[in-house]
Scaffold this motif. Structure first.
Motif, mmCIF file in Angstrom:
data_model
loop_
_atom_site.group_PDB
_atom_site.id
_atom_site.type_symbol
_atom_site.label_atom_id
_atom_site.label_comp_id
_atom_site.label_asym_id
_atom_site.label_seq_id
_atom_site.Cartn_x
_atom_site.Cartn_y
_atom_site.Cartn_z
ATOM 1 N N VAL A 47 0.811 -1.207 0.000
ATOM 2 C CA VAL A 47 0.000 0.000 0.000
ATOM 3 C C VAL A 47 0.853 1.269 0.000
ATOM 4 C CG1 VAL A 47 -1.727 1.283 1.294
ATOM 5 C CG2 VAL A 47 -1.896 -1.194 1.097
ATOM 6 N N ASP A 80 -9.398 -1.096 -3.318
ATOM 7 C CA ASP A 80 -9.780 -1.370 -1.932
ATOM 8 C C ASP A 80 -8.696 -0.982 -0.938
ATOM 9 O OD1 ASP A 80 -12.095 -2.341 -2.943
ATOM 10 O OD2 ASP A 80 -11.708 -4.457 -2.514
ATOM 11 N N HIS A 85 -8.989 5.653 3.213
ATOM 12 C CA HIS A 85 -9.587 6.786 3.915
ATOM 13 C C HIS A 85 -8.448 7.593 4.539
ATOM 14 C CE1 HIS A 85 -11.522 8.825 7.369
ATOM 15 N NE2 HIS A 85 -12.529 8.935 6.502
ATOM 16 N N LEU A 137 -14.958 10.805 -5.998
ATOM 17 C CA LEU A 137 -14.830 10.848 -4.540
ATOM 18 C C LEU A 137 -13.381 11.152 -4.144
ATOM 19 C CD1 LEU A 137 -16.511 10.439 -1.942
ATOM 20 C CD2 LEU A 137 -15.673 8.096 -1.888
ATOM 21 N N TYR B 555 -8.744 -14.919 6.590
ATOM 22 C CA TYR B 555 -8.153 -13.954 5.663
ATOM 23 C C TYR B 555 -7.250 -12.980 6.394
ATOM 24 C CZ TYR B 555 -7.591 -11.008 1.617
ATOM 25 O OH TYR B 555 -7.041 -10.309 0.582
ATOM 26 N N ARG B 559 -3.202 -12.268 5.871
ATOM 27 C CA ARG B 559 -2.569 -10.959 5.700
ATOM 28 C C ARG B 559 -1.513 -10.712 6.763
ATOM 29 N NH1 ARG B 559 -5.360 -8.291 1.746
ATOM 30 N NH2 ARG B 559 -4.113 -6.411 2.064
ATOM 31 N N ARG B 562 1.547 -12.514 5.657
ATOM 32 C CA ARG B 562 2.236 -11.768 4.589
ATOM 33 C C ARG B 562 3.012 -10.591 5.168
ATOM 34 N NH1 ARG B 562 -2.358 -11.025 -0.043
ATOM 35 N NH2 ARG B 562 -2.657 -13.220 -0.548
ATOM 36 N N GLN B 616 -1.848 -1.673 8.263
ATOM 37 C CA GLN B 616 -2.165 -0.521 7.430
ATOM 38 C C GLN B 616 -3.256 -0.858 6.419
ATOM 39 O OE1 GLN B 616 0.921 0.746 4.778
ATOM 40 N NE2 GLN B 616 0.214 2.852 4.830
ATOM 41 N N SER B 617 -3.129 -2.009 5.762
ATOM 42 C CA SER B 617 -4.092 -2.309 4.703
ATOM 43 C C SER B 617 -5.463 -2.638 5.265
ATOM 44 C CB SER B 617 -3.581 -3.445 3.843
ATOM 45 O OG SER B 617 -3.285 -4.537 4.662
ATOM 46 N N LYS B 619 -7.059 -0.851 7.196
ATOM 47 C CA LYS B 619 -7.835 0.389 7.251
ATOM 48 C C LYS B 619 -8.814 0.448 6.092
ATOM 49 C CE LYS B 619 -4.013 3.036 8.587
ATOM 50 N NZ LYS B 619 -3.271 4.180 8.097
ATOM 51 N N ALA B 620 -8.441 -0.225 5.002
ATOM 52 C CA ALA B 620 -9.288 -0.185 3.818
ATOM 53 C C ALA B 620 -10.703 -0.610 4.123
ATOM 54 C CB ALA B 620 -8.695 -1.086 2.737
ATOM 55 N N TRP B 621 -10.820 -1.634 4.978
ATOM 56 C CA TRP B 621 -12.199 -2.061 5.264
ATOM 57 C C TRP B 621 -12.614 -1.803 6.707
ATOM 58 C CZ3 TRP B 621 -9.273 -5.067 1.876
ATOM 59 C CH2 TRP B 621 -8.355 -5.912 2.482
ATOM 60 N N PRO B 624 -14.874 4.400 8.366
ATOM 61 C CA PRO B 624 -14.381 5.670 8.906
ATOM 62 C C PRO B 624 -15.250 6.084 10.091
ATOM 63 C CG PRO B 624 -15.148 5.924 6.621
ATOM 64 C CD PRO B 624 -15.438 4.538 7.029
ATOM 65 N N PRO B 625 -14.717 6.903 10.975
ATOM 66 C CA PRO B 625 -15.491 7.361 12.131
ATOM 67 C C PRO B 625 -16.812 7.994 11.696
ATOM 68 C CG PRO B 625 -13.214 8.045 12.308
ATOM 69 C CD PRO B 625 -13.370 7.438 10.957
ATOM 70 N N LEU B 628 -17.331 11.622 10.222
ATOM 71 C CA LEU B 628 -16.773 11.938 8.907
ATOM 72 C C LEU B 628 -17.656 11.421 7.785
ATOM 73 C CD1 LEU B 628 -13.030 11.186 9.564
ATOM 74 C CD2 LEU B 628 -14.098 13.416 9.225
ATOM 75 N N SER B 632 -18.205 13.542 4.068
ATOM 76 C CA SER B 632 -17.491 13.194 2.838
ATOM 77 C C SER B 632 -18.059 11.962 2.142
ATOM 78 C CB SER B 632 -16.013 12.981 3.151
ATOM 79 O OG SER B 632 -15.895 12.375 4.402
ATOM 80 N N GLY B 633 -19.084 11.374 2.718
ATOM 81 C CA GLY B 633 -19.668 10.228 2.041
ATOM 82 C C GLY B 633 -18.858 8.968 2.260
ATOM 83 N N ASP B 634 -19.513 7.860 2.102
ATOM 84 C CA ASP B 634 -18.796 6.589 2.232
ATOM 85 C C ASP B 634 -18.329 6.165 0.849
ATOM 86 O OD1 ASP B 634 -17.735 4.317 3.136
ATOM 87 O OD2 ASP B 634 -19.589 3.480 3.973
ATOM 88 N N LYS B 635 -17.312 5.367 0.840
ATOM 89 C CA LYS B 635 -16.796 4.980 -0.472
ATOM 90 C C LYS B 635 -17.702 3.966 -1.164
ATOM 91 C CE LYS B 635 -13.826 1.376 1.299
ATOM 92 N NZ LYS B 635 -12.676 0.577 1.030
#
Lengths: 200, 636
Positions: A47, A80, A85, A137, B555, B559, B562, B616-617, B619-621, B624-625, B628, B632-635
């Protein structure tokens, strides 16, 4: 502009069109090409390395085949994990602001399939809206994609050669800011035959 | 004893000095030996050494060489060669014999003498040509294959020629003639002497069948038995016994020992002991052939040459142009193209060692008067001396002229042996199977006889031998290898093998297995391209299973594994340069302090995150708090 091209094709040696496209740009300078499947054959995308790479470029191009109305899976994985964020969107997530999101797609189906009467039922741009919105976005500018329709039927014909040549000019146009983006957006989808009219 | 030691010293030292010099000057080893022979000939003369006797002993090198050639040639390939063998070889021998005979008759020699000379001069030098072709890597080219066909036919043709020569004898023509000398070529013992024709035929067939039987059924149990002792010299002794024994058998039934060992080689070409045999016999072949070439040089009688210079030079030049002419015509008929045609034409234009044999035989049988034979002998030697020069001419002029066509051909010739796997235990076996999955046929070498036996039952082809030995690597084709995969056990053996190949064959990509962390550094410094830690992957998988057993989602466990692998590799790379070869890691202060520092850094990084598993990765899933999301909308 600093151009980064993410290439992603899981069956590269089967793709005649993408092979010709790569050959056509092999000598183009100042553009970084990055084969995602080669770099991360086990999908464990680094990342921070990819985020750093994004920061160094102004135009992010995805050279991909159009699979199931989307990209190959590694590009989804990339979205992803890399478009985090706080980096790409959300609070403090403005690192990609103002950059260009561009796509070069090879579609198996002919152009006629991408309309309400065709077997794909929707125009290509409608099918691309999830990606377009992803770019939005991230406060990036999603420009009209460069597309080869009917890539399977056109295997090893002059059409793929023309597409490869157009790809070269399209990329150089982006790099040198010689591509008329407004005119491209008006077309919606850019094909090889349109390139001559778009490069200034 | 002193004399023997003196002779051995002179021969060895002169060879050791001359051959590297000749190679350095691009003249090839054959010319080096010939020159060394010429240089020491006055000394040998002073010591009253019987050069010819040594030469006959050294001719056994040719027998060994044909055994090695046979090893390279599977029966299937030999069968495919049959048209060339009979067509090219047969025509070359018969046409050259008749032409030489016709010219000699034209010069006023009697027809029996002319015919005998024709046979002598029709033969080329297997020793020089094969040695040079091997040295230059031309054996598999079209020209090399054609040359080999002709040489093989000639080696076979010697036998009927030896039988034919006595029929030409006309003692009354010889005047004072040669007295009945001792004949070293007529076997003292013989299984066929004095028997009826059908009996001879039967015995001969039985002998050949015997060679086939030994090669097919006896060698494998024999070598397995010898392997139990695990002594290298026993293998050498067995291999020598095999070759010498077969040569003896062939001599006893009146066949050419070269032909017999060649057949034995062909029978063994499919054997898993092939590379082992090759590397055991090869040094002897090299030494004996070197000795043979030196004796050829030493035997040149310069006094005689000076007094007959005109005739000898004319005979040599005439002979070589005639032979080359015949070869050129044949190469056109048999459609050899480009550089191959010239290799064939120039390479075989000399007379050879079998010419010596035939000549002395004709003198003994009173077919050729000694004066004629002496001049002919000089012509044969001179033509052999000139051959390396023709090869140099081929190299410098013809190849460079045709470089392009030849290169395209070279790529297509043969791509076997591209992958070499050392060690075929549980580890190497998996790697070999993976190579076969993509249609490659790796050359696998292993030193465990029991393992080989088991694999053979499953139909897997593995060669027996110690992969850390340079000569075995050579026999297994390291020169043409693209990839070497080291799967043997033993830290030092692995390092030794990697060091050797990285130094001497830098074109080979080496993948090596490291036993532990220290070994990783050793292999890195030895020059391995990829280093695989023997137990690391399975240890990481074990750790991952432990994560899962602790209730961590599969999963996420993957990770985490890895992540661990990545940071461990980073650590390994960061500390690589602090490693000193030969110094154990814990005694290397620089290494210890650097490693501690990096470990500390890594732990801090991990612990600074909210919990130990927050990556770190991930965080992708992680959503967000709340606050926020609205802005800013969710992804999505």
């Amino acid at each position: 502009m600093r151009v980064l091209v993410y290439q992603a094709h899981p069956g590269q040696h089967h793709s005649h069109a993408n092979h010709q496209m790569s050959a056509a740009v092999s000598d183009v300078a100042d553009i970084e090409f990055c084969d995602l499947y080669a770099l991360y054959p086990r999908h464990d995308i680094d990342v921070s390395a990819e985020q750093a790479r994004l920061l160094k470029h102004d135009v992010i191009v995805f050279q991909v085949p159009f699979f199931w109305y989307s990209t190959p899976s590694i590009v989804k994985e990339w979205q992803d994990v890399v478009l985090e964020h706080g980096f790409a969107y959300g609070s403090g997530g403005n690192k990609l602001k103002g950059k260009i999101w561009a796509m070069a797609l090879t579609c198996g189906a002919p152009e006629s399939a991408y309309r309400s009467s065709g077997y794909n039922s929707f125009p290509l741009r409608s099918l691309l809206t999830p990606l377009e919105q992803t770019a939005r976005l991230c406060q990036m500018r999603f420009i009209a994609p460069y597309v080869l329709y009917g890539a399977l039927a056109k295997r090893k014909t002059e059409a793929t050669q023309a597409h490869a040549q157009g790809w070269r000019e399209w990329l150089i146009g982006l790099r040198d800011q010689k591509l008329n983006l407004a005119a491209a957006d008006a077309l919606g989808v850019v094909q090889a035959k349109d390139i001559a009219g778009l490069v200034q | 004893m002193t004399e023997f030691l003196m002779l051995a010293t002179i021969l060895l030292v002169s060879g050791v000095i001359a051959v590297p010099l000749a190679s350095r000057l691009g003249l090839g080893s054959v010319l080096g030996y010939l020159i060394a022979g010429i240089a020491i000939s006055p000394v040998l003369h002073l010591l009253d050494v019987d050069v010819i006797a040594i030469q006959h002993f050294a001719e056994f090198g040719v027998v060994m060489m044909l055994f090695l050639v046979g090893l390279e040639l599977e029966p299937k390939m030999l069968w495919q060669m049959r048209h060339r063998l009979l067509g090219l070889g047969g025509l070359q021998v018969s046409v050259t014999t008749l032409l030489v005979a016709a010219i000699c008759m034209g010069l006023g020699l009697y027809w029996t003498i002319s015919l005998a000379l024709g046979m002598v001069f029709a033969l080329s030098s297997t020793a020089i040509v094969l040695q040079t072709l091997n040295e230059k890597g031309l054996m598999r080219s079209g020209g090399g294959q054609a040359s080999f066909s002709v040489l093989l036919f000639q080696d076979i043709a010697v036998i009927p020629m030896l039988a034919f020569v006595p029929l030409l004898a006309m003692p009354d023509l010889m005047g004072h003639g040669a007295a009945h000398g001792d004949d070293h070529h007529e076997a003292a013992m013989s299984l066929v002497a004095g028997r009826a024709g059908w009996q001879v035929a039967l015995i001969t067939v039985a002998a050949i069948a015997c060679v086939g039987f030994i090669g097919t059924y006896l060698t494998r149990p024999l070598f397995r038995f010898v392997a139990m002792a695990n002594l290298r010299e026993l293998f050498v002794a067995t291999a020598l016994a095999l070759v010498v024994g077969i040569a003896l058998l062939m001599t006893l039934v009146g066949l050419s020992p070269a032909l017999g060992t060649f057949l034995a080689g062909v029978v063994l070409a499919n054997s898993e002991y092939r590379h082992e045999l090759e590397s055991d016999i090869d040094p002897f072949r090299g030494l004996l052939l070197g000795l043979f070439f030196m004796t050829v040089g030493a035997a040149i009688d310069f006094g005689l040459l000076a007094s007959n210079a005109g005739i000898v030079v004319a005979a040599t030049v005439g002979l070589m142009s005639l032979k080359a002419g015949v070869l050129y015509v044949l190469s056109r008929v048999f459609r050899l193209e480009g550089a191959d045609r010239w290799l064939f034409t120039l390479g075989l234009a000399q007379a050879g060692e079998f010419g010596f044999v035939l000549l002395s035989f004709t003198v003994v049988n009173q077919v050729i008067p000694r004066e004629v034979a002496d001049v002919a002998l000089l012509a044969v030697a001179m033509s052999m001396l000139l051959t390396p020069l023709l090869f140099i001419f081929y190299d410098r002029v013809i190849v460079s002229k045709m470089a392009q066509n030849q290169m395209v051909e070279a790529d297509e010739i043969d791509h076997k042996g591209n992958i070499l796997i050392a060690g075929n235990g549980r580890f190497g076996g998996v790697v070999a199977r993976m190579m076969r999955q993509i249609g490659e046929q790796p050359t696998v070498v292993d030193y465990s006889s029991a393992q080989l036996e088991m694999l053979r039952k499953f139909g897997t082809k593995v060669y027996f031998g110690d992969a850390t030995r340079p000569d075995l690597l050579h026999a297994a084709g390291i020169e043409d290898a693209r990839l070497l995969i080291v799967c043997i056990d033993g830290k030092d053996s692995i390092t030794q093998l990697v060091t050797h190949v990285a130094q001497h064959h830098p074109h080979v990509h080496i993948i090596a297995r490291a036993i532990d962390r220290q070994h990783v550094y050793d292999l890195y410094q030895a020059g391995a391209s990829d280093i695989i830690r023997e137990t690391f992957d399975s240890a990481v998988r074990t750790g991952r299973s432990a994560y899962q057993a602790l209730g961590i989602h599969p999963y996420q466990s993957e990770r985490l594994a890895r992540k661990f692998t990545r940071s461990d590799r980073a650590l390994l790379l960061a500390t690589a340069n602090a490693h000193k070869p030969g110094v154990p890691l814990h005694e290397n202060e620089e290494f210890v302090s650097l490693a501690r520092e990096l470990f500390e850094q890594q732990r801090e990084e991990l612990e600074s995150q909210s919990d130990g598993f927050d990556l770190q990765s991930d965080k992708a899933w992680t959503p967000p708090p709340e606050n926020l999301r609205i802005n800013s909308g969710d992804k999505g």
